[in-house]
Design a protein around this motif. Sequence first.
Motif, PDB file in Angstrom:
ATOM      1  N   TYR A   1       0.808  -1.212   0.000  1.00 29.09           N
ATOM      2  CA  TYR A   1       0.000   0.000   0.000  1.00 29.09           C
ATOM      3  C   TYR A   1       0.847   1.271   0.000  1.00 29.09           C
ATOM      4  CZ  TYR A   1      -4.466  -2.364   0.598  1.00 29.09           C
ATOM      5  OH  TYR A   1      -5.589  -3.126   0.390  1.00 29.09           O
ATOM      6  N   THR A   2       2.102   1.186   0.366  1.00 24.07           N
ATOM      7  CA  THR A   2       2.910   2.393   0.494  1.00 24.07           C
ATOM      8  C   THR A   2       3.735   2.651  -0.758  1.00 24.07           C
ATOM      9  OG1 THR A   2       4.871   1.304   1.422  1.00 24.07           O
ATOM     10  CG2 THR A   2       3.105   1.920   2.954  1.00 24.07           C
TER      11      THR A   2
ATOM     12  N   GLY B   1      -6.626  -3.544  -3.244  1.00 28.15           N
ATOM     13  CA  GLY B   1      -5.313  -2.912  -3.252  1.00 28.15           C
ATOM     14  C   GLY B   1      -5.294  -1.684  -4.131  1.00 28.15           C
ATOM     15  N   PRO B   2      -4.185  -0.951  -4.121  1.00 26.05           N
ATOM     16  CA  PRO B   2      -4.086   0.279  -4.911  1.00 26.05           C
ATOM     17  C   PRO B   2      -4.226   0.012  -6.404  1.00 26.05           C
ATOM     18  CG  PRO B   2      -2.333   0.155  -3.272  1.00 26.05           C
ATOM     19  CD  PRO B   2      -3.003  -1.177  -3.290  1.00 26.05           C
TER      20      PRO B   2
END
Length: 228
Positions: free
Chosen positions: A25-26, A55-56
């Motif tokens: 996620y980062t 998720g992204p």
Amino acid sequence: MPEPHKPTTLHLAAALSAPGAPRPYTAADWTRRVRLAEDGALDFVTLTDAFGERGPDALQALTVTAPATARVGLVPAVTTTHTEPFHLQAAVATLDWVSGGRAGWLPAVSTTEAEARLFGRRPVAPAAALWHEAAEVAEAAGRLWDSWEDDAEIRDLATGRFVDRDKLHYADYTGRTFSVRGPSIVPRPPQGRPVVVADTASPHARDLAARHADVALIHAQGPAAARA
């Protein structure tokens, strides 16, 4: 005299995700993965995506990594089903600008009723129809990227003119399920047309690959299957 041997150039790529694997996620996690591929002299990375996958967004995730990398190509999967072709092409063009001309995109389709219900616009269509639409989206995107001539931007502060309107053109594309007039709101990408990478695992995707792809990904266990 026999023809001299011509050296073969081998191009290498890495997939940043696997089905069912947890997605970071980062920005730091995604950047670490992409920089590892770049340090390994790979040509490009791909990142799969689907509306039913948590998720992204793949395109947004790779856009974040662009300023921290310098050479490796960035190829996110971009779903053409339930999305607006105009917005899709603008996002891919933006990735090309942010990366300095290193963007590609991997057209994907949405095949499940569960994904269709997320949007509520229409029921799921047969695979052949979805891939036909994906090919039309690829064609429309190309026309929108071409809707700005290379020297359309003026950026004249004295006159306050950013663009020469005579060098912007309508795309005027009509497909089975959508129509796009254009022109694009994003200036012509550095590459002109970002690279199209097609996954040919689905037989229905092979027509798109033949007509629009710069790179085709094949799934084969040996030379005979690869030739087929």
